[in-house]
Design an enzyme around this catalytic site. Structure first.
Site, mmCIF file in Angstrom:
data_model
loop_
_atom_site.group_PDB
_atom_site.id
_atom_site.type_symbol
_atom_site.label_atom_id
_atom_site.label_comp_id
_atom_site.label_asym_id
_atom_site.label_seq_id
_atom_site.Cartn_x
_atom_site.Cartn_y
_atom_site.Cartn_z
ATOM 1 N N ASP A 12 14.450 64.316 35.574
ATOM 2 C CA ASP A 12 13.372 64.166 34.602
ATOM 3 C C ASP A 12 13.592 65.103 33.425
ATOM 4 O OD1 ASP A 12 12.014 66.746 35.081
ATOM 5 O OD2 ASP A 12 11.468 65.887 37.013
ATOM 6 N N ALA A 13 12.792 64.923 32.394
ATOM 7 C CA ALA A 13 13.001 65.659 31.147
ATOM 8 C C ALA A 13 12.952 67.168 31.342
ATOM 9 C CB ALA A 13 11.975 65.228 30.110
#
Length: 233
Positions: free
Chosen positions: A104-105
């Site tokens: 994820d980011a």
């Protein structure tokens, strides 16, 4: 001219441009290591260069990247894409280059890419049981019961009905831990700690199988050698 056509097709497949663009590059002398009117080297065109640089790895390429925070692996997640950290021509390769799973980011660390569909499938398959090691910094101190819960093989994440496979937890500080998984469910490490009543503030993937970042700075990447790829399975 048969060899020249084969080279043109090959370079286009590596993302250096359309066949017409590659042919134009040959005419302008940008492609080195070939003889005029044909190609003077055998497959896979060893010694051929573009603008004086060696060719990118052939199909079957595997890259390792130290992913920084703020980059996503899918356009559906919004924000900057990890592919923006790679040469633009890599996105024009045939077969397509894809990330091996996702981070994820907010998660940093080891991310793999490949254009080998069979290898990609093997590595992301639940049957592969490839170890992934994550380092987590938590919002609150560990309470001591987390390791047994992670290792039990009975922990069920919210919204799911299938228990997680056993995972190892190593306490590295009052609010930090190292977690080793053999599966890769959606936001798994974050959700595991959430199930324990805690929150992951930062998360970093330090190892994938036998691979580590080995000195790669954030945002840097390199192609894996044949022996490293073979160890991936």
């Amino acid at each position: 001219m048969k060899d020249l056509r084969a080279l043109t097709k090959y370079l286009a497949g590596l993302g250096y441009g359309s066949r017409k663009e590659v042919e134009a590059a040959v005419r302008r002398g940008r492609v080195g290591g070939i003889e005029r009117g044909g190609v003077g080297v055998a497959w896979p065109f060893e010694g051929v260069t573009i603008d004086g640089e060696p060719l990118d790895p052939p199909p079957g390429m595997v890259l390792i990247m130290h992913k920084p925070a703020g980059f996503t692996c899918s356009r559906a997640d919004g924000g900057s894409l990890v592919y923006e950290l790679l040469p633009p021509r890599f996105l024009k390769r045939t077969p397509t280059l894809s990330s091996v799973g996702r981070l994820d980011a907010a998660t940093t660390g080891l991310l793999l890419f490949t254009d080998d569909g069979q290898l990609l499938h093997r590595l992301i398959s639940p049957k592969s049981e490839t170890e992934k090691v994550y380092e987590a910094m938590l919002a609150r101190p560990l309470e001591g019961h987390e390791g047994a819960a992670f290792a039990s093989g009975t922990l069920v994440l919210r919204g799911e009905d299938k228990p997680l496979k056993p995972a190892r937890l190593e306490v590295t500080g009052e609010r930090s831990a190292r977690v080793t998984l053999t599966e890769g469910r959606y936001h798994q490490v974050r959700r595991m700690f959430a199930a324990m009543g805690n929150h992951v503030e930062t998360l970093h993937r330090a190892r994938f199988g036998s691979l580590t970042l080995d000195g790669l700075a954030e945002g840097e990447w390199r192609a894996l050698g044949d022996e490293e790829v073979a160890r991936l399975g």
